[in-house]
Design a protein around this motif. Structure first.
Motif, PDB file in Angstrom:
ATOM      1  N   LYS A  43       1.004  -1.326  -0.160  1.00 40.50           N
ATOM      2  CA  LYS A  43      -0.391   0.475   0.100  1.00 40.50           C
ATOM      3  C   LYS A  43       1.083   1.254  -0.088  1.00 40.50           C
ATOM      4  O   LYS A  43       1.930   1.424   0.826  1.00 40.50           O
ATOM      5  CB  LYS A  43      -0.960   0.144   1.030  1.00 40.50           C
ATOM      6  N   ARG A  44       0.558   2.562  -0.514  1.00 45.62           N
ATOM      7  CA  ARG A  44       1.346   3.515  -0.894  1.00 45.62           C
ATOM      8  C   ARG A  44      -0.217   4.520   0.088  1.00 45.62           C
ATOM      9  O   ARG A  44      -0.216   4.765   0.207  1.00 45.62           O
ATOM     10  CB  ARG A  44       1.383   4.221  -1.985  1.00 45.62           C
ATOM     11  N   THR A  45       1.737   5.598   0.409  1.00 46.51           N
ATOM     12  CA  THR A  45       1.070   6.253   1.524  1.00 46.51           C
ATOM     13  C   THR A  45       1.365   7.777   1.613  1.00 46.51           C
ATOM     14  O   THR A  45       2.532   7.288   0.812  1.00 46.51           O
ATOM     15  CB  THR A  45       1.940   6.024   3.201  1.00 46.51           C
ATOM     16  N   ARG A  46       0.856   8.705   1.268  1.00 44.08           N
ATOM     17  CA  ARG A  46       1.301  10.191   1.096  1.00 44.08           C
ATOM     18  C   ARG A  46       2.720  10.478   1.892  1.00 44.08           C
ATOM     19  O   ARG A  46       2.714  10.242   3.209  1.00 44.08           O
ATOM     20  CB  ARG A  46      -0.069  10.966   1.681  1.00 44.08           C
ATOM     21  N   TYR A 102       4.579   6.710  -6.237  1.00 43.91           N
ATOM     22  CA  TYR A 102       4.483   7.619  -4.529  1.00 43.91           C
ATOM     23  C   TYR A 102       2.700   7.447  -5.078  1.00 43.91           C
ATOM     24  O   TYR A 102       2.101   6.780  -5.672  1.00 43.91           O
ATOM     25  CB  TYR A 102       4.629   8.788  -5.598  1.00 43.91           C
ATOM     26  N   ASP A 103       2.187   8.148  -4.104  1.00 42.86           N
ATOM     27  CA  ASP A 103       0.918   7.849  -4.094  1.00 42.86           C
ATOM     28  C   ASP A 103       0.058   9.260  -5.593  1.00 42.86           C
ATOM     29  O   ASP A 103       0.980  10.176  -5.473  1.00 42.86           O
ATOM     30  CB  ASP A 103       0.064   8.661  -3.123  1.00 42.86           C
ATOM     31  N   ASN A 155      -1.926  10.434  -5.842  1.00 41.22           N
ATOM     32  CA  ASN A 155      -2.114  12.182  -5.158  1.00 41.22           C
ATOM     33  C   ASN A 155      -0.613  13.262  -4.772  1.00 41.22           C
ATOM     34  O   ASN A 155      -0.907  14.356  -5.279  1.00 41.22           O
ATOM     35  CB  ASN A 155      -3.186  12.653  -3.940  1.00 41.22           C
ATOM     36  N   ASP A 156      -0.035  12.735  -4.681  1.00 44.76           N
ATOM     37  CA  ASP A 156       1.557  13.540  -4.528  1.00 44.76           C
ATOM     38  C   ASP A 156       2.256  13.041  -6.296  1.00 44.76           C
ATOM     39  O   ASP A 156       3.537  14.217  -6.663  1.00 44.76           O
ATOM     40  CB  ASP A 156       2.341  12.761  -3.987  1.00 44.76           C
TER      41      ASP A 156
END
Length: 482
Positions: free
Chosen positions: A33-36, A57-58, A60-61
């Motif tokens: 799982k990718r975390t911000r 990367y997430d 959103n990032d």
């Protein structure tokens, strides 16, 4: 930048962007799982051989990371001592002149002695054909075949040029989603300002003219929706910019025409006017004129007027406001006056005069409003309203004279008899109108603006001598003069 981004300092925890081995756990576990994470330009590795895959990367990032790398530019260590590699029996190495030829995108990794493409690393999709991972993650090291650098660019529709176009669009604010949303926000803000200005102009006109706002029927099918909505229609009919954003063309929940909005704007106008009066008054001393009476709903209302000398040396009187009071005793009136003055930064210590009528709660020697204010400000001299004094004196003298008192009693009886019947009032008006026409034909009276108006009989009041005068004038004009 540091004050907007918070980072936890933990020496046992590896760098969130790059680990000790040049990659994070996510690179070893592609399904993790990718975390911000917080993106700090100083933390992202410049060496292309040590970077994480952009897909790690997430989502959103990812654009934030791309923008950081594009703003920093490609990693081009021109002064580095490039190592030599034996290829087919000959020593080969990276030529720094290639940085000049392929300046916008060519990168070199000191850690891996390999060349990379900045655009492809940031934007190339795994589903796109051409080039593989040589210029994105694995790195290009075949220095013998430097023509591969030129063939990597390819034609207009190549993967490299598509990636370059995406990079240009990301840096071009006119093409970004955020700019598009900002443009829509600016448009909505302009429409809101136009709609608000129209409502304010309508309300200012009605306030200036002293007209009612609401209508008996404000439904869409009504022929007369009230002064406010009807005047708003007039404004929209004379301006296309207003017409496009008000009434039917406004959002259902944002028309700015509800009674609550009208009251808010009226209160805002009152605040602005009060602030202007206080600004004009400045640090000067002032006097107050106060009176109270009941309104149509039988609530006690107190009116306050400020009297002062402006900067031009003129004595001015400004209506300052109307305040509801629970009762009319002196203590309540004094507390209300003090609270209203304090609300606008005024103090009773600057008060130099107070003027009221002759009621006991106002001018009482011991418990009236006058002595209560004098305790706060000894210079606030009390002056009984001269106009009110004159009225009371004339009425009192007239009542003491038997003939004059009989005259006004007779006028009151005539007014009562005629005014009690609509039929008698109409007969008197018709006879008066006939006499006016006859006088105009004979030249006895002149015609003109404001002359020869329709009149009615009036009763003399108990406390206003002007009402006695008006009652006499109307009686003479309508019933006596020929």
């Amino acid at each position: 930048m540091e004050k907007f981004l918070s980072r936890t300092q933990n020496p046992k925890r590896p760098n969130p962007i790059i680990g000790e081995t040049g990659s994070t756990a996510a690179s070893n576990q592609p399904h993790a799982k990718r975390t911000r994470v917080d993106i700090d330009p100083d933390d992202v590795p410049s060496d292309p051989g040590l970077r994480r895959r952009i897909t790690e990367y997430d989502p959103n990032d990812q654009d934030r990371v791309r923008r950081v790398y594009l703003q920093k530019g490609p990693c081009q260590p021109v002064n580095h001592n490039f190592p030599q590699t034996t290829i087919n029996g000959r020593l080969r190495w990276f030529n720094p002149s290639w940085f000049v030829k392929y300046r916008p995108w060519l990168e070199y990794s000191i850690a891996k002695d390999a060349a990379y493409c900045l655009y492809c690393y940031l934007f190339k999709s795994q589903n796109e054909e051409g080039g593989g991972d040589a210029f994105t993650y694995e790195g290009f090291r075949n220095w013998k075949k430097c023509e591969k650098l030129g063939s990597h660019v390819g034609g207009p529709k190549s993967a490299h040029n598509k990636a370059r176009e995406k990079a240009d669009n990301l840096l071009n604010q006119k093409q970004s989603i955020q700019t598009s949303l900002s443009r829509q926000t600016d448009c909505s803000r302009l429409e809101y300002r136009t709609r608000l200005n129209a409502s304010v102009e309508a309300i200012r006109f009605l306030l200036r003219q002293g007209l009612a706002f609401r209508g008996h029927d404000e439904s869409l099918n009504s022929r007369n929706q009230g002064n406010f909505l009807e005047f708003l229609k007039v404004l929209s009919n004379n301006s296309d910019n207003i017409k496009d954003v008000v009434l039917k063309n406004a959002p259902e929940n944002h028309k700015l025409t509800s009674p609550d909005i009208q009251k808010d704007i009226v209160r805002a106008c009152a605040v602005e006017i009060s602030n202007l009066i206080v600004s004009e008054l400045g640090d000067a001393c002032f006097a107050i004129l106060v009176d109270e009476s009941r309104d149509m709903s039988y609530k006690e209302q107190m009116a306050i007027v400020l009297r002062y000398v402006d900067t031009g040396g003129r004595v001015v009187e400004r209506f300052f406001g109307v305040v509801h009071v629970a009762d009319t005793n002196a203590a309540t009136l004094k507390a209300t006056i003090e609270a209203m003055l304090a609300k606008h930064g005024l103090s009773l210590s600057r008060l130099r005069g107070q003027g009221y009528d002759g009621a006991t709660n106002m001018r009482g020697v011991f418990n009236g409003l006058k002595p209560l204010i004098l305790k706060e400000s000894e210079s606030a001299f009390y002056i009984h309203c001269f106009a009110h004094q004159l009225q009371l004196a004339l009425v009192a003298v007239a009542r003491k004279h038997r003939d004059i008192d009989s005259l006004f009693n007779t006028i009151s009886n005539i007014s009562n008899v005629v005014g009690a019947s609509a039929k008698r009032r109409d007969i008197l008006r018709e006879k008066h109108a006939v006499r006016i026409l006859e006088a105009l034909e004979t030249g006895e009276i002149n015609s003109g603006k404001g002359l020869n108006q329709e009149l009615v009989l009036k009763r003399p009041g108990d406390t206003r001598w002007s009402s006695h005068y008006n009652a006499l004038v109307n009686l003479v004009v309508m019933c006596i003069r020929r």
